[in-house]
Design a protein around this motif. Structure first.
Motif, PDB file in Angstrom:
ATOM      1  N   ASN A 220       0.891  -1.144  -0.061  1.00 39.08           N
ATOM      2  CA  ASN A 220      -0.088  -0.161   0.119  1.00 39.08           C
ATOM      3  C   ASN A 220       0.924   1.411  -0.150  1.00 39.08           C
ATOM      4  OD1 ASN A 220      -2.165  -1.975   0.393  1.00 39.08           O
ATOM      5  ND2 ASN A 220      -1.839  -1.705   2.763  1.00 39.08           N
ATOM      6  N   THR A 221       0.114   2.351  -0.519  1.00 38.72           N
ATOM      7  CA  THR A 221       0.923   3.696  -0.198  1.00 38.72           C
ATOM      8  C   THR A 221      -0.300   4.578   0.563  1.00 38.72           C
ATOM      9  OG1 THR A 221       0.200   4.429  -2.511  1.00 38.72           O
ATOM     10  CG2 THR A 221       2.334   3.513  -2.401  1.00 38.72           C
ATOM     11  N   GLU A 222       0.194   5.749   1.213  1.00 35.43           N
ATOM     12  CA  GLU A 222      -0.515   6.653   1.801  1.00 35.43           C
ATOM     13  C   GLU A 222       0.035   8.001   1.711  1.00 35.43           C
ATOM     14  OE1 GLU A 222      -1.527   5.685   5.724  1.00 35.43           O
ATOM     15  OE2 GLU A 222      -2.430   3.588   5.307  1.00 35.43           O
ATOM     16  N   ASP A 223      -0.835   8.905   1.665  1.00 36.09           N
ATOM     17  CA  ASP A 223      -0.517  10.214   1.785  1.00 36.09           C
ATOM     18  C   ASP A 223       0.458  10.675   0.536  1.00 36.09           C
ATOM     19  OD1 ASP A 223      -1.584  10.605   4.079  1.00 36.09           O
ATOM     20  OD2 ASP A 223       0.322  10.277   5.384  1.00 36.09           O
ATOM     21  N   VAL A 224      -0.053  10.044  -0.493  1.00 34.19           N
ATOM     22  CA  VAL A 224       0.706  10.444  -1.925  1.00 34.19           C
ATOM     23  C   VAL A 224       0.079  11.929  -2.368  1.00 34.19           C
ATOM     24  CG1 VAL A 224       0.971   9.726  -4.281  1.00 34.19           C
ATOM     25  CG2 VAL A 224       1.044   7.944  -2.537  1.00 34.19           C
ATOM     26  N   ILE A 225       1.193  12.803  -2.949  1.00 32.99           N
ATOM     27  CA  ILE A 225       0.879  13.833  -3.436  1.00 32.99           C
ATOM     28  C   ILE A 225      -0.356  13.773  -4.798  1.00 32.99           C
ATOM     29  CG2 ILE A 225       1.560  16.084  -4.656  1.00 32.99           C
ATOM     30  CD1 ILE A 225       4.205  15.698  -3.040  1.00 32.99           C
ATOM     31  N   LEU A 226      -1.395  14.499  -4.710  1.00 32.31           N
ATOM     32  CA  LEU A 226      -2.257  14.415  -5.495  1.00 32.31           C
ATOM     33  C   LEU A 226      -1.860  15.584  -6.775  1.00 32.31           C
ATOM     34  CD1 LEU A 226      -5.601  14.544  -3.359  1.00 32.31           C
ATOM     35  CD2 LEU A 226      -4.396  12.407  -4.499  1.00 32.31           C
ATOM     36  N   ASP A 227      -1.249  15.023  -7.862  1.00 31.86           N
ATOM     37  CA  ASP A 227      -0.534  15.957  -8.757  1.00 31.86           C
ATOM     38  C   ASP A 227      -1.096  16.370  -9.784  1.00 31.86           C
ATOM     39  OD1 ASP A 227       2.221  16.993  -9.288  1.00 31.86           O
ATOM     40  OD2 ASP A 227       1.934  15.698 -11.032  1.00 31.86           O
ATOM     41  N   ASP A 228      -2.488  15.673 -10.013  1.00 30.80           N
ATOM     42  CA  ASP A 228      -3.326  16.065 -11.325  1.00 30.80           C
ATOM     43  C   ASP A 228      -4.550  16.809 -10.676  1.00 30.80           C
ATOM     44  OD1 ASP A 228      -1.385  14.880 -12.809  1.00 30.80           O
ATOM     45  OD2 ASP A 228      -2.500  12.931 -12.664  1.00 30.80           O
ATOM     46  N   GLU A 229      -5.069  17.681 -11.607  1.00 30.59           N
ATOM     47  CA  GLU A 229      -6.064  18.440 -11.376  1.00 30.59           C
ATOM     48  C   GLU A 229      -7.114  18.324 -12.476  1.00 30.59           C
ATOM     49  OE1 GLU A 229      -7.732  22.927  -9.658  1.00 30.59           O
ATOM     50  OE2 GLU A 229      -5.286  22.544 -10.080  1.00 30.59           O
ATOM     51  N   ASN A 230      -8.415  18.051 -12.388  1.00 33.97           N
ATOM     52  CA  ASN A 230      -9.335  18.113 -13.135  1.00 33.97           C
ATOM     53  C   ASN A 230      -9.677  19.661 -13.581  1.00 33.97           C
ATOM     54  OD1 ASN A 230     -12.043  17.850 -14.566  1.00 33.97           O
ATOM     55  ND2 ASN A 230     -12.286  15.954 -13.887  1.00 33.97           N
ATOM     56  N   PRO A 231      -9.413  19.953 -15.010  1.00 32.11           N
ATOM     57  CA  PRO A 231      -9.740  21.421 -15.106  1.00 32.11           C
ATOM     58  C   PRO A 231     -11.132  21.833 -15.155  1.00 32.11           C
ATOM     59  CG  PRO A 231      -9.449  20.303 -16.874  1.00 32.11           C
ATOM     60  CD  PRO A 231      -9.196  19.206 -16.011  1.00 32.11           C
ATOM     61  N   LEU A 232     -12.188  21.178 -14.974  1.00 31.29           N
ATOM     62  CA  LEU A 232     -13.524  21.075 -14.932  1.00 31.29           C
ATOM     63  C   LEU A 232     -14.179  21.250 -13.747  1.00 31.29           C
ATOM     64  CD1 LEU A 232     -15.057  18.938 -17.961  1.00 31.29           C
ATOM     65  CD2 LEU A 232     -14.364  21.352 -17.889  1.00 31.29           C
ATOM     66  N   GLU A 235     -11.352  18.865  -9.250  1.00 28.75           N
ATOM     67  CA  GLU A 235     -10.800  17.485  -8.177  1.00 28.75           C
ATOM     68  C   GLU A 235      -9.362  17.345  -8.495  1.00 28.75           C
ATOM     69  OE1 GLU A 235     -13.255  13.718  -7.139  1.00 28.75           O
ATOM     70  OE2 GLU A 235     -12.856  14.176  -9.023  1.00 28.75           O
ATOM     71  N   ARG A 236      -8.455  17.049  -7.334  1.00 30.09           N
ATOM     72  CA  ARG A 236      -7.168  16.624  -7.605  1.00 30.09           C
ATOM     73  C   ARG A 236      -7.192  14.955  -7.432  1.00 30.09           C
ATOM     74  NH1 ARG A 236      -3.868  20.864  -7.675  1.00 30.09           N
ATOM     75  NH2 ARG A 236      -2.220  19.365  -7.684  1.00 30.09           N
ATOM     76  N   SER A 237      -6.043  14.387  -8.185  1.00 29.29           N
ATOM     77  CA  SER A 237      -6.214  13.045  -8.065  1.00 29.29           C
ATOM     78  C   SER A 237      -4.626  12.797  -8.374  1.00 29.29           C
ATOM     79  CB  SER A 237      -7.171  12.086  -8.867  1.00 29.29           C
ATOM     80  OG  SER A 237      -6.902  12.559 -10.035  1.00 29.29           O
ATOM     81  N   SER A 238      -4.236  11.367  -8.381  1.00 24.99           N
ATOM     82  CA  SER A 238      -2.964  11.167  -8.833  1.00 24.99           C
ATOM     83  C   SER A 238      -3.197   9.497  -9.405  1.00 24.99           C
ATOM     84  CB  SER A 238      -1.888  10.958  -7.840  1.00 24.99           C
ATOM     85  OG  SER A 238      -1.300  12.222  -7.673  1.00 24.99           O
ATOM     86  N   ASP A 239      -2.419   9.078 -10.592  1.00 29.77           N
ATOM     87  CA  ASP A 239      -2.336   7.679 -10.901  1.00 29.77           C
ATOM     88  C   ASP A 239      -0.896   7.315 -10.643  1.00 29.77           C
ATOM     89  OD1 ASP A 239      -4.664   8.172 -12.346  1.00 29.77           O
ATOM     90  OD2 ASP A 239      -3.906   9.094 -14.013  1.00 29.77           O
ATOM     91  N   ILE A 240      -0.960   6.501  -9.644  1.00 30.79           N
ATOM     92  CA  ILE A 240       0.272   5.964  -8.740  1.00 30.79           C
ATOM     93  C   ILE A 240       0.712   4.949  -9.378  1.00 30.79           C
ATOM     94  CG2 ILE A 240       1.068   5.692  -6.369  1.00 30.79           C
ATOM     95  CD1 ILE A 240      -1.380   7.004  -5.643  1.00 30.79           C
ATOM     96  N   TYR A 241       1.994   4.581  -9.348  1.00 29.14           N
ATOM     97  CA  TYR A 241       2.655   3.575  -9.318  1.00 29.14           C
ATOM     98  C   TYR A 241       4.105   3.615  -8.891  1.00 29.14           C
ATOM     99  CZ  TYR A 241       5.338   5.301 -13.467  1.00 29.14           C
ATOM    100  OH  TYR A 241       6.267   5.935 -14.320  1.00 29.14           O
ATOM    101  N   ILE A 242       4.559   2.499  -8.574  1.00 33.11           N
ATOM    102  CA  ILE A 242       5.890   2.467  -7.766  1.00 33.11           C
ATOM    103  C   ILE A 242       6.980   1.695  -8.620  1.00 33.11           C
ATOM    104  CG2 ILE A 242       7.146   1.572  -5.961  1.00 33.11           C
ATOM    105  CD1 ILE A 242       5.072   3.548  -5.088  1.00 33.11           C
ATOM    106  N   LYS A 243       8.186   2.151  -8.780  1.00 31.35           N
ATOM    107  CA  LYS A 243       9.364   1.824  -9.574  1.00 31.35           C
ATOM    108  C   LYS A 243      10.356   1.520  -8.725  1.00 31.35           C
ATOM    109  CE  LYS A 243      10.493   3.902 -13.231  1.00 31.35           C
ATOM    110  NZ  LYS A 243      11.094   4.791 -14.416  1.00 31.35           N
ATOM    111  N   GLY A 244      11.126   0.238  -8.872  1.00 33.70           N
ATOM    112  CA  GLY A 244      12.219  -0.114  -8.004  1.00 33.70           C
ATOM    113  C   GLY A 244      13.337  -0.866  -8.703  1.00 33.70           C
ATOM    114  N   TYR A 245      14.559  -0.590  -8.272  1.00 37.36           N
ATOM    115  CA  TYR A 245      15.529  -1.171  -8.966  1.00 37.36           C
ATOM    116  C   TYR A 245      16.810  -1.475  -7.888  1.00 37.36           C
ATOM    117  CZ  TYR A 245      17.222   3.895  -9.031  1.00 37.36           C
ATOM    118  OH  TYR A 245      17.567   5.232  -8.819  1.00 37.36           O
ATOM    119  N   HIS A 259      -2.190   2.425 -10.254  1.00 31.83           N
ATOM    120  CA  HIS A 259      -3.651   2.698  -9.352  1.00 31.83           C
ATOM    121  C   HIS A 259      -4.061   4.072 -10.014  1.00 31.83           C
ATOM    122  CE1 HIS A 259      -6.012   1.980  -5.520  1.00 31.83           C
ATOM    123  NE2 HIS A 259      -6.398   3.463  -5.981  1.00 31.83           N
ATOM    124  N   PHE A 260      -5.104   3.965 -10.639  1.00 29.20           N
ATOM    125  CA  PHE A 260      -5.707   5.179 -11.459  1.00 29.20           C
ATOM    126  C   PHE A 260      -6.504   5.871 -10.359  1.00 29.20           C
ATOM    127  CE2 PHE A 260      -4.683   2.368 -14.911  1.00 29.20           C
ATOM    128  CZ  PHE A 260      -4.077   3.183 -15.634  1.00 29.20           C
TER     129      PHE A 260
END
Length: 390
Positions: A220-232, A235-245, A259-260
């Motif tokens: 899980n993830t929590e408290d992720v920054i809501l980077d996108d904003e609906n222009p109409l 409403e703010r949201s984020s399409d989250i994914y995790i990358k690891g190496y 996670h859309f």
């Protein structure tokens, strides 16, 4: 490692050359160094095999000379025309070049150490349970290391010598250095030698890495920054994914599904990363091979710290994805994860705090919450991960 059989004085010098390897064409000479073996063999400093500080019969620092210390001491006393050393149960007397009344005594204590007090050594009571043949050799080795106080000449200690490389075309310029050592043994069958066998060479082959597999479960993830904003609607949201190496292999990074439209910064994945790697426990390094460039015919071995890096991203359809935060953990010194998201704070990553560290190569598995570092912000993203190392 090279071994040669030679006869002195016919083969008295050895030349060590360093060349530039080339797939096509001749291998050019970089530089070379010349060593006079005859000078070392007949030296009064016993330069055939370096003397260690302590006598060991096993392990990586085991005695590697053909002669035992007591035999070398007898040989050096004959060469310097000294009286034969006197051995006791736990002491040794070596006579110097000066008056006979001045002598050196070496005491072997219960702590298995040599004690020197004002150039005069007091014998101790014979301690049971000790192999006094080893005591004899340790005392003889201590006398050899103290040879400069007996004759005024230092014997050659065990060491790595640094030789300078020169090219005959440019003899005035140094072409580099080479670190090495040389051991020389006589093949003559001398009657005073108890051990007349050439010892086995020291194994200097590189350590072989161990293969490991690291399995990382992203929950899980929590408290992720809501980077996108609906222009109409705004409403703010984020399409989250995790990358690891692992380590610095950014080009081999793995990522979760997306996670859309997360409206509260929470994301649920239940995704697994699998990393196969080779690890050197003695050096605590990950080792791998790679080509310096796409057009190279050879590979280069690299050693890097065993770190794993996580990055939290916001997926975008039109523009490039935005990175929201990152987290790097050392598998050998991993900060212990929080048991719940409420205890997951940025203070966990500070070095001055009393946070407990774990070694994942010993613990094997661990689960917890860790905070992401957000760029240009004091806030943090919380990530729930479990590690399992095989």
């Amino acid at each position: 490692m090279y071994e040669f059989d030679l006869k002195l004085p016919y083969e008295s010098q050895i030349t060590i050359s360093v060349k530039d390897w080339s797939l096509i064409g001749n291998k050019g000479l970089i530089g070379k160094t010349v060593i006079d073996l005859e000078d070392r063999f007949y030296s009064s400093c016993y330069a055939m095999c370096g003397l260690p500080k302590k006598y060991e019969i096993s392990g990586y620092n085991a005695w590697r000379d053909k002669l035992f210390p007591s035999q070398i001491l007898a040989l050096m006393c004959r060469k310097w025309r000294l009286k034969i050393p006197d051995y006791g149960p736990d002491y040794l007397i070596v006579y110097t070049l000066e008056e006979k009344s001045k002598d050196y005594k070496f005491e072997f204590c219960e702590e298995r150490s040599i004690v020197n007090k004002n150039d005069q050594f007091v014998t101790s009571i014979k301690t049971p349970g000790i192999d006094y043949r080893i005591v004899r050799e340790e005392l003889a080795l201590t006398a050899l290391n103290d040879w400069h106080n007996i004759t005024g000449t230092f014997l050659v200690p065990e060491h790595l010598e640094t030789r300078y490389l020169y090219n005959p075309d440019q003899p005035e310029f140094e072409q580099g250095k080479i670190r090495m050592w040389i051991d020389m043994f006589s093949l003559e069958d001398n009657s005073f030698m108890l051990n007349n066998q050439i010892p086995k060479p020291v194994d200097i082959s590189p350590r072989k890495p161990k293969k490991f597999q690291l399995r990382v479960n992203i929950y899980n993830t929590e408290d992720v920054i809501l980077d996108d904003e609906n222009p109409l609607t705004g409403e703010r949201s984020s399409d989250i994914y995790i990358k690891g190496y692992l380590a610095d292999k950014v080009d081999e990074a793995q990522k979760t599904d997306t996670h859309f439209r997360s409206l509260n910064g929470d994301g649920k994945f239940n995704w697994r990363f699998i990393f196969d790697f080779e690890y050197l426990p003695a050096e605590e390094m990950i080792i791998y091979k790679q080509k310096p460039s796409k057009f190279s015919f050879y590979t280069v071995e690299k050693k890097v710290e065993p770190t794993i890096t996580f990055e939290c991203w916001d997926a975008d359809l039109i523009s490039s994805d935005d990175i929201l935060g990152s987290l790097q953990l050392n598998l050998c010194k991993m900060i212990k994860g929080a048991k719940s998201s409420s205890f997951c704070k940025m203070s966990m990553l500070k070095k001055n705090t009393n946070n407990q560290e774990i070694n994942l190569f010993k613990v094997k598995n661990h689960r917890g919450w860790w905070p992401f570092t957000i760029f240009d912000s004091n806030k943090s993203i919380k990530l729930s991960v479990s590690f399992r190392n095989f």
